[in-house]
Design a protein around this motif. Structure first.
Motif, PDB file in Angstrom:
ATOM      1  N   GLY A  95      73.249  28.661  41.121  1.00 33.15           N
ATOM      2  CA  GLY A  95      72.561  28.512  39.781  1.00 33.15           C
ATOM      3  C   GLY A  95      71.501  29.547  39.615  1.00 33.15           C
ATOM      4  N   ASN A  96      70.734  29.852  38.554  1.00 29.29           N
ATOM      5  CA  ASN A  96      69.759  30.976  38.373  1.00 29.29           C
ATOM      6  C   ASN A  96      68.588  30.320  39.113  1.00 29.29           C
ATOM      7  OD1 ASN A  96      71.305  32.344  37.184  1.00 29.29           O
ATOM      8  ND2 ASN A  96      70.723  31.668  35.001  1.00 29.29           N
ATOM      9  N   GLY A  97      67.818  31.343  39.310  1.00 29.97           N
ATOM     10  CA  GLY A  97      66.531  30.997  40.038  1.00 29.97           C
ATOM     11  C   GLY A  97      65.481  30.686  38.928  1.00 29.97           C
ATOM     12  N   ASN A  98      64.224  29.983  39.354  1.00 26.59           N
ATOM     13  CA  ASN A  98      63.192  29.559  38.525  1.00 26.59           C
ATOM     14  C   ASN A  98      61.977  30.358  38.930  1.00 26.59           C
ATOM     15  OD1 ASN A  98      61.388  28.465  36.648  1.00 26.59           O
ATOM     16  ND2 ASN A  98      60.886  26.966  38.319  1.00 26.59           N
ATOM     17  N   GLN A  99      61.477  31.303  38.178  1.00 26.90           N
ATOM     18  CA  GLN A  99      60.371  31.966  38.585  1.00 26.90           C
ATOM     19  C   GLN A  99      58.957  31.053  38.612  1.00 26.90           C
ATOM     20  OE1 GLN A  99      59.854  35.904  37.047  1.00 26.90           O
ATOM     21  NE2 GLN A  99      57.503  35.799  37.782  1.00 26.90           N
ATOM     22  N   ALA A 100      58.854  30.141  39.594  1.00 22.94           N
ATOM     23  CA  ALA A 100      57.636  29.260  39.427  1.00 22.94           C
ATOM     24  C   ALA A 100      56.293  29.677  39.657  1.00 22.94           C
ATOM     25  CB  ALA A 100      57.975  28.135  40.779  1.00 22.94           C
ATOM     26  N   LEU A 101      56.184  30.804  40.133  1.00 19.33           N
ATOM     27  CA  LEU A 101      54.804  31.768  40.172  1.00 19.33           C
ATOM     28  C   LEU A 101      55.075  33.253  39.924  1.00 19.33           C
ATOM     29  CD1 LEU A 101      53.273  29.641  43.355  1.00 19.33           C
ATOM     30  CD2 LEU A 101      52.740  29.278  40.741  1.00 19.33           C
ATOM     31  N   PRO A 102      53.981  33.739  39.678  1.00 20.26           N
ATOM     32  CA  PRO A 102      54.182  35.231  39.454  1.00 20.26           C
ATOM     33  C   PRO A 102      54.840  35.867  40.853  1.00 20.26           C
ATOM     34  CG  PRO A 102      52.003  34.723  38.831  1.00 20.26           C
ATOM     35  CD  PRO A 102      52.657  33.326  39.368  1.00 20.26           C
ATOM     36  N   GLY A 103      54.698  35.337  42.017  1.00 20.88           N
ATOM     37  CA  GLY A 103      55.264  35.843  43.212  1.00 20.88           C
ATOM     38  C   GLY A 103      56.316  35.095  43.942  1.00 20.88           C
ATOM     39  N   LEU A 104      56.848  34.236  43.121  1.00 17.72           N
ATOM     40  CA  LEU A 104      57.633  33.092  43.971  1.00 17.72           C
ATOM     41  C   LEU A 104      58.574  32.759  42.945  1.00 17.72           C
ATOM     42  CD1 LEU A 104      56.832  30.376  46.264  1.00 17.72           C
ATOM     43  CD2 LEU A 104      58.173  29.948  44.381  1.00 17.72           C
ATOM     44  N   ILE A 105      60.201  32.865  43.525  1.00 21.66           N
ATOM     45  CA  ILE A 105      61.217  32.278  42.905  1.00 21.66           C
ATOM     46  C   ILE A 105      61.934  31.166  43.570  1.00 21.66           C
ATOM     47  CG2 ILE A 105      63.595  32.810  42.016  1.00 21.66           C
ATOM     48  CD1 ILE A 105      62.504  35.491  40.942  1.00 21.66           C
ATOM     49  N   THR A 106      62.223  30.055  43.057  1.00 22.96           N
ATOM     50  CA  THR A 106      62.881  28.950  43.839  1.00 22.96           C
ATOM     51  C   THR A 106      64.604  28.698  43.329  1.00 22.96           C
ATOM     52  OG1 THR A 106      62.291  27.363  42.072  1.00 22.96           O
ATOM     53  CG2 THR A 106      60.814  27.625  44.021  1.00 22.96           C
ATOM     54  N   TYR A 107      65.282  28.364  44.273  1.00 22.40           N
ATOM     55  CA  TYR A 107      66.549  28.208  43.990  1.00 22.40           C
ATOM     56  C   TYR A 107      67.213  27.013  44.605  1.00 22.40           C
ATOM     57  CZ  TYR A 107      66.634  33.397  43.660  1.00 22.40           C
ATOM     58  OH  TYR A 107      66.505  34.758  43.256  1.00 22.40           O
ATOM     59  N   ALA A 108      68.034  26.191  43.834  1.00 24.65           N
ATOM     60  CA  ALA A 108      68.691  25.123  44.209  1.00 24.65           C
ATOM     61  C   ALA A 108      69.766  25.490  45.105  1.00 24.65           C
ATOM     62  CB  ALA A 108      69.237  24.427  42.951  1.00 24.65           C
ATOM     63  N   ALA A 109      70.127  24.750  46.009  1.00 22.73           N
ATOM     64  CA  ALA A 109      70.985  25.025  46.856  1.00 22.73           C
ATOM     65  C   ALA A 109      72.570  24.002  46.736  1.00 22.73           C
ATOM     66  CB  ALA A 109      70.669  24.363  48.166  1.00 22.73           C
ATOM     67  N   LYS A 110      73.498  24.519  47.208  1.00 23.53           N
ATOM     68  CA  LYS A 110      74.869  23.793  47.045  1.00 23.53           C
ATOM     69  C   LYS A 110      74.608  22.393  47.836  1.00 23.53           C
ATOM     70  CE  LYS A 110      77.469  28.051  47.194  1.00 23.53           C
ATOM     71  NZ  LYS A 110      78.289  28.848  48.124  1.00 23.53           N
ATOM     72  N   GLN A 111      73.831  22.289  48.892  1.00 24.67           N
ATOM     73  CA  GLN A 111      73.826  21.009  49.383  1.00 24.67           C
ATOM     74  C   GLN A 111      72.197  20.415  48.789  1.00 24.67           C
ATOM     75  OE1 GLN A 111      73.108  17.901  51.131  1.00 24.67           O
ATOM     76  NE2 GLN A 111      74.470  18.946  52.846  1.00 24.67           N
ATOM     77  N   PRO A 112      72.365  19.247  48.281  1.00 17.13           N
ATOM     78  CA  PRO A 112      71.224  18.567  47.359  1.00 17.13           C
ATOM     79  C   PRO A 112      70.017  18.520  48.392  1.00 17.13           C
ATOM     80  CG  PRO A 112      73.187  17.602  46.913  1.00 17.13           C
ATOM     81  CD  PRO A 112      73.731  18.382  48.117  1.00 17.13           C
ATOM     82  N   SER A 113      70.235  18.657  49.568  1.00 16.87           N
ATOM     83  CA  SER A 113      69.073  18.050  50.396  1.00 16.87           C
ATOM     84  C   SER A 113      68.180  19.242  50.706  1.00 16.87           C
ATOM     85  CB  SER A 113      69.410  17.265  51.549  1.00 16.87           C
ATOM     86  OG  SER A 113      70.549  18.113  52.409  1.00 16.87           O
ATOM     87  N   VAL A 114      68.648  20.382  50.132  1.00 16.88           N
ATOM     88  CA  VAL A 114      68.003  21.597  50.580  1.00 16.88           C
ATOM     89  C   VAL A 114      67.694  22.594  49.146  1.00 16.88           C
ATOM     90  CG1 VAL A 114      68.350  24.023  51.767  1.00 16.88           C
ATOM     91  CG2 VAL A 114      69.478  21.864  52.660  1.00 16.88           C
ATOM     92  N   ALA A 115      66.499  23.318  49.550  1.00 21.29           N
ATOM     93  CA  ALA A 115      66.273  24.516  48.319  1.00 21.29           C
ATOM     94  C   ALA A 115      65.691  25.589  49.067  1.00 21.29           C
ATOM     95  CB  ALA A 115      65.349  23.716  47.398  1.00 21.29           C
ATOM     96  N   TYR A 116      65.796  26.698  48.245  1.00 20.71           N
ATOM     97  CA  TYR A 116      65.148  27.876  48.923  1.00 20.71           C
ATOM     98  C   TYR A 116      64.102  28.581  48.116  1.00 20.71           C
ATOM     99  CZ  TYR A 116      69.325  27.766  51.518  1.00 20.71           C
ATOM    100  OH  TYR A 116      70.347  27.275  52.675  1.00 20.71           O
ATOM    101  N   ALA A 117      63.157  29.398  48.593  1.00 19.84           N
ATOM    102  CA  ALA A 117      62.389  29.997  47.708  1.00 19.84           C
ATOM    103  C   ALA A 117      62.112  31.617  48.374  1.00 19.84           C
ATOM    104  CB  ALA A 117      60.961  29.407  47.725  1.00 19.84           C
ATOM    105  N   GLN A 118      61.708  32.439  47.414  1.00 19.70           N
ATOM    106  CA  GLN A 118      61.691  33.897  47.681  1.00 19.70           C
ATOM    107  C   GLN A 118      60.158  34.302  47.407  1.00 19.70           C
ATOM    108  OE1 GLN A 118      65.196  35.928  46.620  1.00 19.70           O
ATOM    109  NE2 GLN A 118      65.860  35.839  48.550  1.00 19.70           N
ATOM    110  N   THR A 119      59.607  35.042  48.134  1.00 20.11           N
ATOM    111  CA  THR A 119      58.343  35.663  47.937  1.00 20.11           C
ATOM    112  C   THR A 119      58.281  37.087  48.401  1.00 20.11           C
ATOM    113  OG1 THR A 119      57.016  35.021  49.780  1.00 20.11           O
ATOM    114  CG2 THR A 119      57.016  33.439  48.077  1.00 20.11           C
ATOM    115  N   ARG A 120      57.416  37.800  47.579  1.00 17.40           N
ATOM    116  CA  ARG A 120      57.260  39.372  48.207  1.00 17.40           C
ATOM    117  C   ARG A 120      55.912  39.468  47.918  1.00 17.40           C
ATOM    118  NH1 ARG A 120      55.807  43.305  49.971  1.00 17.40           N
ATOM    119  NH2 ARG A 120      56.989  45.510  50.007  1.00 17.40           N
TER     120      ARG A 120
END
Length: 320
Positions: free
Chosen positions: A95-120
């Motif tokens: 699915g699409n990511g969620n820009q939760a903060l100005p410098g952070l995007i979160t992503y759901a994962a195929k495995q429900p017990s996992v999530a991801y986030a990216q920052t720069r």
């Protein structure tokens, strides 16, 4: 009165940012993002940095990409190293990511017990894995995108992963870490398969959520006042051997050929090194070769151009 276009863009960007925060400065949808809540619990300092640090503006006027666009289908966090781009992807995101903060995007994962986030932020690009419970996998695979001729290698001494292109060091993935909800370290390690980074997190028995963090560090960026151009052990030995068998001219040819493959600031420093002459570096090159280490050129950028000198690099050094 005519308002400059740049001012209008800046005002709109500010208005957009303010529209996503409440009086306390927290995104109004933060409470609805479980990944952000987990990150806030385990690594509040990274969350705070992502909340307050804007994308880096480099001297040329371009704005550094702080994270992948939320709708990017390959979800690759791409960062620039001079004119070279490297990236770290999340193949298990969905699915699409969620820009939760100005410098952070979160992503759901195929495995429900996992999530991801990216920052720069600053000179570090992070892809964080949020492990929600004991049913989550213990192994996570991240494809690393880099120019043709690149390779990954794990440092034997601390587990740092080095990124080389044609025997010149571009950057590194910092030593692995993972932390649980109580702030305790969770055993973790890296290995590589080609251009895939694999992180193992032995989280069973930890307090959940657990956060693990491959952090990509850049080497020579345009806005850094000092940086190193590091040659692999193989290239260091090749230059030294050329000196032994063909003298200064032969060593200079090997040195120049390696520099010609580089780009941007790395190439600039290399070219200055060529102009200075291999003879001025040969003692350090010989020392590095004899000790099975790497030769590096360090550059200090001052008005009038860079000042360069050679050094023996004992760490961040390809083992082959």
């Amino acid at each position: 009165m005519r308002i400059p276009t740049r001012a209008v863009v800046a005002a709109l960007a500010t208005l957009l940012a303010l529209s996503t925060v409440n009086i306390a400065g927290t995104p109004v949808f933060a409470a609805e993002d479980p990944a952000l809540a987990a990150l806030t619990q385990v690594v509040p300092e990274i969350v705070e940095e992502a909340r307050t640090t804007p994308p880096t503006e480099i001297p040329e006027g371009d704005v550094q990409k702080p994270f992948a666009i939320a709708t990017d289908p390959d979800r690759t966090l791409t960062v620039s190293i001079s004119e070279t781009e490297i990236g770290i992807g999340i193949p298990d995101a969905t699915g699409n990511g969620n820009q939760a903060l100005p410098g952070l995007i979160t992503y759901a994962a195929k495995q429900p017990s996992v999530a991801y986030a990216q920052t720069r932020t600053g000179q570090i690009a992070r892809t964080m894995t949020v492990i929600k419970d004991s049913s989550a996998p213990t192994e996570y695979r991240f494809p690393i995108s880099a120019p043709e001729g690149s390779m990954l290698e794990v440092e034997d001494d601390d587990g740092t992963v080095l990124i080389y292109q044609d025997d010149i060091y571009l950057g590194e993935i910092d030593l692995p870490w993972a932390k649980d909800a109580n702030g305790n370290a969770v055993p973790t390690s890296y290995r590589v398969e080609g251009m895939t980074l694999i992180q193992t997190v032995n989280h069973v028995g930890a307090a959940y959520p657990v956060v693990a963090d491959p952090a990509l560090k850049l080497q020579c960026e345009w806005w850094k006042a000092m940086c190193r151009v590091i040659f692999s052990k193989k290239l260091t030995k090749k230059i030294h051997s050329a000196w032994l068998y063909a003298g200064a001219a032969g060593a200079a040819e090997v040195f120049k050929a390696a520099c010609d493959k580089a780009k941007g600031k790395i190439k600039l420093i290399c070219k200055v090194g060529v102009v200075v002459g291999v003879a001025s570096f040969i003692y350090k090159i010989r020392e590095a070769s004899n000790k099975n280490q790497c030769f590096a050129i360090r550059a200090q950028f001052v008005p009038g151009g860079p000042i360069v000198w050679g050094e023996v690099r004992k760490k961040s050094c390809q083992s082959k």
